[in-house]
Design a protein around this motif. Structure first.
Motif, PDB file in Angstrom:
ATOM      1  N   SER A  84      28.442   0.115  26.257  1.00 29.38           N
ATOM      2  CA  SER A  84      27.602   0.672  27.181  1.00 29.38           C
ATOM      3  C   SER A  84      26.266  -0.109  27.489  1.00 29.38           C
ATOM      4  N   GLU A  85      25.904  -1.077  26.596  1.00 34.13           N
ATOM      5  CA  GLU A  85      24.904  -1.857  26.541  1.00 34.13           C
ATOM      6  C   GLU A  85      24.786  -2.834  27.803  1.00 34.13           C
ATOM      7  N   ALA A  95      32.560   9.917  26.871  1.00 36.37           N
ATOM      8  CA  ALA A  95      32.110   9.079  28.221  1.00 36.37           C
ATOM      9  C   ALA A  95      33.358   7.963  28.856  1.00 36.37           C
ATOM     10  N   GLY A  96      33.864   8.133  29.890  1.00 35.65           N
ATOM     11  CA  GLY A  96      34.841   7.316  30.439  1.00 35.65           C
ATOM     12  C   GLY A  96      34.670   6.772  31.792  1.00 35.65           C
ATOM     13  N   ARG A 111      21.863   3.831  36.888  1.00 35.68           N
ATOM     14  CA  ARG A 111      20.771   3.736  35.960  1.00 35.68           C
ATOM     15  C   ARG A 111      20.168   5.200  35.642  1.00 35.68           C
ATOM     16  N   ASP A 112      20.435   6.043  36.108  1.00 31.36           N
ATOM     17  CA  ASP A 112      19.974   7.529  36.168  1.00 31.36           C
ATOM     18  C   ASP A 112      20.835   8.309  34.844  1.00 31.36           C
ATOM     19  N   VAL A 113      21.948   7.768  34.262  1.00 32.66           N
ATOM     20  CA  VAL A 113      22.462   8.370  33.348  1.00 32.66           C
ATOM     21  C   VAL A 113      22.427   7.394  32.111  1.00 32.66           C
ATOM     22  N   LEU A 114      22.157   6.502  32.146  1.00 32.30           N
ATOM     23  CA  LEU A 114      21.885   5.472  31.189  1.00 32.30           C
ATOM     24  C   LEU A 114      21.414   6.204  29.798  1.00 32.30           C
ATOM     25  N   ALA A 161      33.266   1.189  38.582  1.00 29.06           N
ATOM     26  CA  ALA A 161      33.765   2.390  38.124  1.00 29.06           C
ATOM     27  C   ALA A 161      32.577   3.122  37.333  1.00 29.06           C
ATOM     28  N   MET A 162      31.571   2.464  36.850  1.00 23.94           N
ATOM     29  CA  MET A 162      30.205   3.160  36.392  1.00 23.94           C
ATOM     30  C   MET A 162      29.490   3.841  37.769  1.00 23.94           C
ATOM     31  N   ARG A 163      29.468   3.101  38.818  1.00 26.59           N
ATOM     32  CA  ARG A 163      28.851   3.733  40.190  1.00 26.59           C
ATOM     33  C   ARG A 163      29.823   4.927  40.477  1.00 26.59           C
ATOM     34  N   HIS A 164      31.242   4.707  40.674  1.00 26.82           N
ATOM     35  CA  HIS A 164      31.966   5.642  41.495  1.00 26.82           C
ATOM     36  C   HIS A 164      32.797   6.688  40.948  1.00 26.82           C
ATOM     37  N   SER A 165      33.089   6.332  39.486  1.00 27.26           N
ATOM     38  CA  SER A 165      34.221   7.107  38.949  1.00 27.26           C
ATOM     39  C   SER A 165      33.822   7.258  37.332  1.00 27.26           C
TER      40      SER A 165
END
Length: 253
Positions: free
Chosen positions: A84-85, A136-137, A192-195, A96-100
Motif C-alpha cells: 500500500s505504501e 482491501a483488493g 489519494r482520498d482513500v489512502l 486498478a487503484m483508480r478504477h477498480s
C-alpha cells in the motif's frame, strides 16, 4: 505479506457482510492460494433513482494481478500482494487503484514466523470477534492474446500491527465495514482520498493461533489445517565426512 487465507463463512453470511443481494452457493475454503479463484466485491453500476437494488457486485478473479499492459505473462511475476505504501506510483497497480478497488471477504489468513532458512512456524490469524472481514483488493481485467479476458486481482498489504509483528512484518489491509462504500467508490473518491484506509488493524483485532505445517501444502484444504499445533524443530542433517578430511575445508557436497 498475505500468501494464504481462508473463507469459511456461509454464502449468506458473506453476502450480508459485503452488502450483496445474494451469492451462489460455495463450499468453505480453508487454504486459498495464489493463482486460485477468489471472491471479490466491487461497486456496481449507478442505481436508478428510487431503486432498491444493491450497487455492489460479486465476481471471481484469479488471485495474481496482471496489468493490462503486460505483453508476456510468462515473464511477469505473480502479483498476489500490493504494497500500500507505493500503490499510487507503481505502474502495476495505479490503474486498478483508480478504477477498480475491491473487497476480499475472508475469515482470516495464514502467516509464517521465519526461523533461519526454514519455512518457519505457521499461524492461523483470525479476528478475535470472529465472523467475516474484508481485505482491501484491486482488480484488473487482462486481455489475453487469443482474445479472451481474464479478471485478476491482488490484496493490499501494510506494515504489521503490534499484535502480529513478532510473526511477520506485513499484514493484509482490513477495510472496516463503515468504510466499504468510500473504498469502493471509484467515481467520486480519488485514490489519494482513500489512502488513510490503508493502515494496520488495531493491535488487538487479530489473534494468532499456531498450527501444524499441514497448511504448507496447497493440496491440504480441510478444516484440520486450522487446528492448534506446533511444528517441532527439524533435526540437523548429519554430514558425512571422509576419513582424514579437514572439517573446515570448503566442499561442494
Amino acid at each position: 505479506m498475505c500468501g494464504r487465507f481462508a473463507l469459511t463463512a456461509t454464502p449468506d453470511q458473506t453476502a450480508a457482510h459485503l452488502g450483496l443481494a445474494e451469492l451462489e452457493a460455495f463450499p468453505a475454503r480453508y487454504n486459498i492460494a495464489p493463482t486460485q479463484p477468489v471472491l471479490m466485491a466491487l461497486a456496481g453500476p449507478p442505481r436508478a433513482p428510487g431503486s432498491n437494488l444493491p450497487d455492489r457486485q460479486a465476481m471471481l478473479v484469479r488471485w495474481g494481478l496482471i496489468p493490462a499492459w503486460v505483453k508476456d505473462t510468462r515473464e511477469f511475476p505473480l502479483l498476489f500482494n500490493a504494497r500500500s505504501e507505493g500503490v499510487l506510483e507503481k505502474a502495476s497497480f495505479k490503474t486498478a487503484m483508480r478504477h477498480s478497488r475491491a473487497l476480499v471477504p475472508a475469515s482470516g489468513f495464514y502467516e509464517w514466523q521465519q526461523s533461519g532458512a526454514a519455512k518457519g512456524q505457521p499461524y492461523w490469524i483470525r479476528p478475535r470477534r470472529g465472523g467475516v472481514i474484508a481485505f482491501a483488493g484491486l482488480v484488473e481485467t487482462y486481455a489475453e492474446p487469443g482474445g479472451s479476458e481474464l479478471d485478476t486481482g491482488a490484496i493490499l498489504t501494510t506494515r504489521a500491527n503490534a499484535g502480529i509483528a513478532h510473526i511477520h512484518d506485513r499484514m493484509p489491509v482490513v477495510i472496516d465495514e463503515r468504510d466499504f462504500a468510500r473504498w469502493l467508490d471509484c467515481r467520486t473518491q480519488e485514490p489519494r482520498d482513500v489512502l488513510n484506509l490503508l493502515k494496520p488493524a488495531e493491535p488487538d483485532f487479530f489473534e494468532a493461533v499456531p498450527v501444524s505445517d499441514l497448511v504448507n501444502k496447497v493440496a491440504n484444504t480441510g478444516p484440520e489445517i486450522q487446528e492448534r499445533g506446533v511444528v517441532g524443530p527439524q533435526p540437523e542433517k548429519v554430514r558425512r565426512q571422509k576419513p582424514g578430511a579437514d572439517e573446515n575445508q570448503m566442499t561442494l557436497f
